[in-house]
Design a protein around this motif. Structure first.
Motif, PDB file in Angstrom:
ATOM      1  N   GLY A  12       1.029  -1.454  -0.297  1.00 41.82           N
ATOM      2  CA  GLY A  12      -0.516   0.043  -0.206  1.00 41.82           C
ATOM      3  C   GLY A  12       0.771   1.617  -0.389  1.00 41.82           C
ATOM      4  N   GLU A  13       2.052   1.062   0.469  1.00 46.45           N
ATOM      5  CA  GLU A  13       3.134   2.755  -0.170  1.00 46.45           C
ATOM      6  C   GLU A  13       2.899   3.213  -1.306  1.00 46.45           C
ATOM      7  N   THR A  14       2.721   4.233  -1.173  1.00 49.70           N
ATOM      8  CA  THR A  14       2.505   5.373  -2.251  1.00 49.70           C
ATOM      9  C   THR A  14       4.248   6.110  -2.335  1.00 49.70           C
ATOM     10  N   PHE A  15       4.585   6.423  -3.930  1.00 53.08           N
ATOM     11  CA  PHE A  15       5.626   6.298  -3.877  1.00 53.08           C
ATOM     12  C   PHE A  15       6.012   7.473  -5.340  1.00 53.08           C
ATOM     13  N   GLU A  16       6.717   8.500  -5.239  1.00 56.14           N
ATOM     14  CA  GLU A  16       7.409   8.779  -6.341  1.00 56.14           C
ATOM     15  C   GLU A  16       8.908   8.612  -7.248  1.00 56.14           C
ATOM     16  N   VAL A  17       8.739   8.514  -8.798  1.00 56.54           N
ATOM     17  CA  VAL A  17      10.010   8.719  -9.155  1.00 56.54           C
ATOM     18  C   VAL A  17      10.426   9.014 -10.058  1.00 56.54           C
ATOM     19  N   SER A  18      11.422   9.621 -10.489  1.00 55.75           N
ATOM     20  CA  SER A  18      11.770  10.786 -11.534  1.00 55.75           C
ATOM     21  C   SER A  18      12.711  10.009 -12.496  1.00 55.75           C
ATOM     22  N   ARG A  19      11.699  10.437 -13.690  1.00 56.69           N
ATOM     23  CA  ARG A  19      12.121   9.211 -14.975  1.00 56.69           C
ATOM     24  C   ARG A  19      12.162  10.023 -15.824  1.00 56.69           C
ATOM     25  N   PRO A  20      12.733   9.810 -17.308  1.00 56.43           N
ATOM     26  CA  PRO A  20      12.700  11.261 -17.872  1.00 56.43           C
ATOM     27  C   PRO A  20      10.688  10.756 -18.775  1.00 56.43           C
ATOM     28  N   MET A  21      10.647  11.246 -19.824  1.00 54.38           N
ATOM     29  CA  MET A  21       9.095  11.287 -20.293  1.00 54.38           C
ATOM     30  C   MET A  21       8.807   9.365 -21.229  1.00 54.38           C
ATOM     31  N   ALA A  22      10.325   9.675 -21.490  1.00 53.13           N
ATOM     32  CA  ALA A  22       9.767   8.777 -22.897  1.00 53.13           C
ATOM     33  C   ALA A  22       9.607   7.253 -21.897  1.00 53.13           C
ATOM     34  N   ALA A  32      10.289  -0.415  -0.436  1.00 53.02           N
ATOM     35  CA  ALA A  32      10.610  -2.415   0.204  1.00 53.02           C
ATOM     36  C   ALA A  32      10.666  -3.325  -0.731  1.00 53.02           C
ATOM     37  N   GLY A  33      10.816  -2.701  -1.934  1.00 51.03           N
ATOM     38  CA  GLY A  33      11.403  -3.893  -3.033  1.00 51.03           C
ATOM     39  C   GLY A  33       9.703  -5.001  -3.857  1.00 51.03           C
ATOM     40  N   HIS A  34       8.691  -4.537  -3.610  1.00 50.19           N
ATOM     41  CA  HIS A  34       7.953  -5.236  -4.395  1.00 50.19           C
ATOM     42  C   HIS A  34       7.686  -4.089  -5.396  1.00 50.19           C
ATOM     43  N   GLU A  35       7.856  -5.624  -6.517  1.00 46.87           N
ATOM     44  CA  GLU A  35       7.368  -5.750  -7.562  1.00 46.87           C
ATOM     45  C   GLU A  35       5.990  -4.850  -8.481  1.00 46.87           C
ATOM     46  N   ASP A  36       4.441  -5.943  -7.920  1.00 53.61           N
ATOM     47  CA  ASP A  36       3.240  -5.294  -7.714  1.00 53.61           C
ATOM     48  C   ASP A  36       3.047  -3.745  -7.751  1.00 53.61           C
ATOM     49  N   THR A  37       3.144  -3.276  -8.416  1.00 53.10           N
ATOM     50  CA  THR A  37       3.051  -1.771  -8.261  1.00 53.10           C
ATOM     51  C   THR A  37       1.961  -1.401  -9.513  1.00 53.10           C
ATOM     52  N   VAL A  38       1.293  -0.299  -8.982  1.00 52.74           N
ATOM     53  CA  VAL A  38       0.600   0.747 -10.482  1.00 52.74           C
ATOM     54  C   VAL A  38       1.219   2.023  -9.970  1.00 52.74           C
TER      55      VAL A  38
END
Length: 74
Positions: A12-22, A32-38
């Motif tokens: 249930g953690e909400t987090f932000e990621v900075s990355r290029p639009m591409a 926490a290392g979980h891969e199942d994110t949306v």
């Protein structure tokens, strides 16, 4: 660089990621290392003073054809 918000389904953690639009649709792991994110749909707020914003785009005029039927637009 744009920031994208994600939510982890397992924890249930909400987090932000900075990355290029591409790379906006690339998967992201939660802290926490979980891969199942949306990826979440985020709204964008544009900064500035209300006086400057009001002066930059005049309110529509004309008998009721404005954004809210002419009743509440100035």
């Amino acid at each position: 660089m744009p920031r994208y918000e994600f939510r982890c389904r397992p924890c249930g953690e909400t987090f932000e990621v900075s990355r290029p639009m591409a790379e906006s649709s690339a998967p992201a792991s939660c802290p926490a290392g979980h891969e199942d994110t949306v990826k979440l749909l985020s709204t964008v707020a544009v900064g500035g003073s209300s006086a400057a914003a009001a002066g930059s785009a005049p309110a529509p005029s004309g008998g009721g054809s404005g954004c809210c039927g002419g009743g509440c637009c100035g």
